[in-house]
Design a protein around this motif. Sequence first.
Motif, PDB file in Angstrom:
ATOM      1  N   THR A 184      13.095   1.816  12.223  1.00 27.86           N
ATOM      2  CA  THR A 184      12.333   3.061  12.137  1.00 27.86           C
ATOM      3  C   THR A 184      11.629   3.253  10.805  1.00 27.86           C
ATOM      4  OG1 THR A 184      14.314   4.261  11.391  1.00 27.86           O
ATOM      5  CG2 THR A 184      13.895   4.202  13.765  1.00 27.86           C
ATOM      6  N   VAL A 185      11.851   2.355   9.853  1.00 25.43           N
ATOM      7  CA  VAL A 185      11.262   2.526   8.532  1.00 25.43           C
ATOM      8  C   VAL A 185       9.742   2.441   8.603  1.00 25.43           C
ATOM      9  CG1 VAL A 185      11.401   0.066   7.952  1.00 25.43           C
ATOM     10  CG2 VAL A 185      11.366   1.783   6.118  1.00 25.43           C
ATOM     11  N   THR A 186       9.075   3.269   7.835  1.00 23.79           N
ATOM     12  CA  THR A 186       7.616   3.250   7.732  1.00 23.79           C
ATOM     13  C   THR A 186       7.235   3.220   6.255  1.00 23.79           C
ATOM     14  OG1 THR A 186       7.544   5.673   7.800  1.00 23.79           O
ATOM     15  CG2 THR A 186       7.261   4.493   9.895  1.00 23.79           C
ATOM     16  N   LEU A 187       6.037   2.784   5.997  1.00 21.10           N
ATOM     17  CA  LEU A 187       5.561   2.694   4.624  1.00 21.10           C
ATOM     18  C   LEU A 187       5.396   4.087   4.044  1.00 21.10           C
ATOM     19  CD1 LEU A 187       4.510   0.772   2.392  1.00 21.10           C
ATOM     20  CD2 LEU A 187       2.206   1.144   3.318  1.00 21.10           C
ATOM     21  N   LEU A 188       6.044   4.361   2.939  1.00 23.19           N
ATOM     22  CA  LEU A 188       5.968   5.656   2.279  1.00 23.19           C
ATOM     23  C   LEU A 188       4.819   5.642   1.274  1.00 23.19           C
ATOM     24  CD1 LEU A 188       9.787   6.259   1.601  1.00 23.19           C
ATOM     25  CD2 LEU A 188       8.415   7.041   3.544  1.00 23.19           C
ATOM     26  N   THR A 189       3.966   6.638   1.332  1.00 27.34           N
ATOM     27  CA  THR A 189       2.809   6.711   0.442  1.00 27.34           C
ATOM     28  C   THR A 189       2.826   7.948  -0.440  1.00 27.34           C
ATOM     29  OG1 THR A 189       1.532   7.785   2.189  1.00 27.34           O
ATOM     30  CG2 THR A 189       1.373   5.384   2.041  1.00 27.34           C
ATOM     31  N   ASP A 190       3.809   8.819  -0.231  1.00 28.66           N
ATOM     32  CA  ASP A 190       3.896  10.032  -1.036  1.00 28.66           C
ATOM     33  C   ASP A 190       4.215   9.669  -2.486  1.00 28.66           C
ATOM     34  OD1 ASP A 190       4.117  13.106  -0.907  1.00 28.66           O
ATOM     35  OD2 ASP A 190       5.928  12.504  -1.989  1.00 28.66           O
ATOM     36  N   ALA A 191       3.586  10.358  -3.418  1.00 28.15           N
ATOM     37  CA  ALA A 191       3.759  10.057  -4.840  1.00 28.15           C
ATOM     38  C   ALA A 191       5.212  10.192  -5.276  1.00 28.15           C
ATOM     39  CB  ALA A 191       2.869  10.978  -5.679  1.00 28.15           C
ATOM     40  N   ALA A 192       5.927  11.195  -4.733  1.00 28.87           N
ATOM     41  CA  ALA A 192       7.320  11.392  -5.110  1.00 28.87           C
ATOM     42  C   ALA A 192       8.183  10.218  -4.654  1.00 28.87           C
ATOM     43  CB  ALA A 192       7.840  12.695  -4.513  1.00 28.87           C
ATOM     44  N   ASP A 193       7.922   9.725  -3.436  1.00 35.15           N
ATOM     45  CA  ASP A 193       8.689   8.579  -2.933  1.00 35.15           C
ATOM     46  C   ASP A 193       8.406   7.327  -3.756  1.00 35.15           C
ATOM     47  OD1 ASP A 193      10.062   9.851  -0.816  1.00 35.15           O
ATOM     48  OD2 ASP A 193       8.264   9.785   0.427  1.00 35.15           O
ATOM     49  N   LEU A 194       7.134   7.092  -4.070  1.00 34.38           N
ATOM     50  CA  LEU A 194       6.781   5.907  -4.846  1.00 34.38           C
ATOM     51  C   LEU A 194       7.341   5.991  -6.266  1.00 34.38           C
ATOM     52  CD1 LEU A 194       3.105   5.323  -3.657  1.00 34.38           C
ATOM     53  CD2 LEU A 194       5.170   4.120  -2.937  1.00 34.38           C
ATOM     54  N   SER A 195       7.370   7.194  -6.833  1.00 27.99           N
ATOM     55  CA  SER A 195       7.947   7.366  -8.166  1.00 27.99           C
ATOM     56  C   SER A 195       9.445   7.068  -8.145  1.00 27.99           C
ATOM     57  CB  SER A 195       7.688   8.790  -8.663  1.00 27.99           C
ATOM     58  OG  SER A 195       8.299   9.003  -9.921  1.00 27.99           O
ATOM     59  N   ALA A 196      10.122   7.548  -7.089  1.00 33.87           N
ATOM     60  CA  ALA A 196      11.551   7.264  -6.955  1.00 33.87           C
ATOM     61  C   ALA A 196      11.772   5.773  -6.755  1.00 33.87           C
ATOM     62  CB  ALA A 196      12.134   8.053  -5.788  1.00 33.87           C
ATOM     63  N   THR A 222       3.358 -10.207  -6.103  1.00 31.93           N
ATOM     64  CA  THR A 222       1.963  -9.767  -6.158  1.00 31.93           C
ATOM     65  C   THR A 222       1.034 -10.597  -5.282  1.00 31.93           C
ATOM     66  OG1 THR A 222       1.440 -11.186  -8.043  1.00 31.93           O
ATOM     67  CG2 THR A 222       2.322  -8.982  -8.512  1.00 31.93           C
ATOM     68  N   ASP A 223       1.496 -11.767  -4.830  1.00 27.31           N
ATOM     69  CA  ASP A 223       0.611 -12.596  -4.008  1.00 27.31           C
ATOM     70  C   ASP A 223       0.872 -12.353  -2.528  1.00 27.31           C
ATOM     71  OD1 ASP A 223       2.956 -13.962  -3.330  1.00 27.31           O
ATOM     72  OD2 ASP A 223       2.705 -15.407  -4.971  1.00 27.31           O
ATOM     73  N   LYS A 224       0.215 -13.128  -1.693  1.00 23.75           N
ATOM     74  CA  LYS A 224       0.331 -12.962  -0.248  1.00 23.75           C
ATOM     75  C   LYS A 224       1.414 -13.831   0.367  1.00 23.75           C
ATOM     76  CE  LYS A 224      -4.511 -11.625   0.511  1.00 23.75           C
ATOM     77  NZ  LYS A 224      -5.751 -11.935   1.280  1.00 23.75           N
ATOM     78  N   TYR A 225       2.169 -14.513  -0.466  1.00 26.39           N
ATOM     79  CA  TYR A 225       3.194 -15.414   0.045  1.00 26.39           C
ATOM     80  C   TYR A 225       4.545 -14.687   0.084  1.00 26.39           C
ATOM     81  CZ  TYR A 225      -0.100 -19.259  -0.439  1.00 26.39           C
ATOM     82  OH  TYR A 225      -1.189 -20.090  -0.318  1.00 26.39           O
ATOM     83  N   TRP A 226       5.204 -14.768   1.225  1.00 29.39           N
ATOM     84  CA  TRP A 226       6.492 -14.112   1.401  1.00 29.39           C
ATOM     85  C   TRP A 226       7.472 -15.064   2.067  1.00 29.39           C
ATOM     86  CZ3 TRP A 226       7.524  -9.256  -0.484  1.00 29.39           C
ATOM     87  CH2 TRP A 226       6.419  -8.515  -0.927  1.00 29.39           C
ATOM     88  N   ILE A 227       8.710 -15.024   1.610  1.00 24.15           N
ATOM     89  CA  ILE A 227       9.733 -15.909   2.178  1.00 24.15           C
ATOM     90  C   ILE A 227      10.341 -15.305   3.444  1.00 24.15           C
ATOM     91  CG2 ILE A 227      11.964 -17.022   1.724  1.00 24.15           C
ATOM     92  CD1 ILE A 227      11.215 -16.980  -1.263  1.00 24.15           C
ATOM     93  N   LEU A 228      10.585 -13.994   3.430  1.00 25.19           N
ATOM     94  CA  LEU A 228      11.266 -13.343   4.563  1.00 25.19           C
ATOM     95  C   LEU A 228      10.444 -12.214   5.173  1.00 25.19           C
ATOM     96  CD1 LEU A 228      14.867 -13.161   3.052  1.00 25.19           C
ATOM     97  CD2 LEU A 228      14.017 -14.770   4.758  1.00 25.19           C
ATOM     98  N   GLY A 229       9.148 -12.223   5.000  1.00 21.32           N
ATOM     99  CA  GLY A 229       8.304 -11.199   5.612  1.00 21.32           C
ATOM    100  C   GLY A 229       7.752 -10.225   4.611  1.00 21.32           C
ATOM    101  N   GLY A 230       6.452  -9.916   4.746  1.00 21.47           N
ATOM    102  CA  GLY A 230       5.790  -9.095   3.753  1.00 21.47           C
ATOM    103  C   GLY A 230       5.337  -7.745   4.244  1.00 21.47           C
ATOM    104  N   ASP A 231       5.816  -7.286   5.404  1.00 25.96           N
ATOM    105  CA  ASP A 231       5.502  -5.919   5.820  1.00 25.96           C
ATOM    106  C   ASP A 231       6.668  -5.022   5.428  1.00 25.96           C
ATOM    107  OD1 ASP A 231       7.368  -6.864   7.576  1.00 25.96           O
ATOM    108  OD2 ASP A 231       6.485  -5.918   9.339  1.00 25.96           O
ATOM    109  N   ILE A 232       6.554  -3.718   5.678  1.00 24.26           N
ATOM    110  CA  ILE A 232       7.571  -2.764   5.233  1.00 24.26           C
ATOM    111  C   ILE A 232       8.912  -3.044   5.896  1.00 24.26           C
ATOM    112  CG2 ILE A 232       6.887  -1.059   6.967  1.00 24.26           C
ATOM    113  CD1 ILE A 232       8.321  -0.401   3.431  1.00 24.26           C
ATOM    114  N   LYS A 233       8.901  -3.431   7.159  1.00 28.80           N
ATOM    115  CA  LYS A 233      10.161  -3.715   7.847  1.00 28.80           C
ATOM    116  C   LYS A 233      10.811  -4.970   7.278  1.00 28.80           C
ATOM    117  CE  LYS A 233       8.785  -1.579  12.256  1.00 28.80           C
ATOM    118  NZ  LYS A 233       9.695  -0.418  12.159  1.00 28.80           N
ATOM    119  N   GLY A 234      10.003  -5.998   6.992  1.00 30.33           N
ATOM    120  CA  GLY A 234      10.544  -7.228   6.433  1.00 30.33           C
ATOM    121  C   GLY A 234      11.120  -7.021   5.044  1.00 30.33           C
TER     122      GLY A 234
END
Length: 307
Positions: A184-196, A222-234
């Motif tokens: 159920t996790v989604t990408l958080l974009t709120d400034a307070a969440d990112l600050s935390a 910082t690059d596009k290479y990911w070992i176990l997935g590069g989306d929010i769920k991964g």
Amino acid sequence: MKYFPSWIRVPFVFFIIFAAVEFFIDSGEKPAFMEYPVVLLFLFLVLLILIAIEAIIGALENIMLHKLDEEAKARFLAKKEHTYKFTWITNLYKKLAGGKPIEEEGEIILDHNYDGIKELDNNLPPWWLYGFYASIIFGAIYLLRFHVFDGANQYDELATELAQAKIDIEAYKKTAKNLVDVNTVTLLTDAADLSAGKTIFETNCVACHMADGGGGIGPNLTDKYWILGGDIKGVFKTVSEGGRSGKGMIAWKQQLKPLEMAQVSSYVLTFQGTTPANPKVAEGDIWENDNVKIETTTIEIDTTITN
């Protein structure tokens, strides 16, 4: 109310007032007298007033009795006692039972005689007949409602309640962020969440990934290479369950709450496209648009056959 004694009148009237208070005051899940102390005080005063009224009525009756002669006093007490015996209940029972008094049973004795046992020709009691007629009416309405007009049955009601429960659960999850998981996790974009998330990252992650995400012991973020997935769920799953067995990152689910893991995972994804001071060599596979794309190298093989 004169047909009822005070020990019935007081609770009855108090209950009516209490029900009216609960009906007209929206107090949420708790009763109104628990939610609002003023309501409790009001109900207490009402109870005292009702008791006082009954006491006054009793006192007036005693004063009146003292002014009556013995014969009138006896008539009054007999009438009061008769009233409190609820004779109307007895009369109602007799009407619903519908039986003949013992004195009149001789009129309905049948000629049958079985070893001295005789049979009475009593009619069915009215309570039974009324119940039977009511069951016929209920059966007819039930048949039309559910078998002719296809009314909603218990299965339909259950399905509706389950669907509503799912909607309620999803709505609750939106406000209860600590219930988030990898599904159920989604990408958080709120400034307070990112600050935390930044605070959590700087406390726990910079030793391996560097403050700018360029990587050290851990991979470059910082690059596009990911070992176990590069989306929010991964990323959330990697933070929660840990990296590769034996050489990857530890599982943080014991140290961090679900919301904190979602916050730091969202912050990690903000490194994408940035330029760190000393970027580590890329590891893993290219991750674009939530789909893993594996870079492959084409090797040309000379298939010329020499004689």
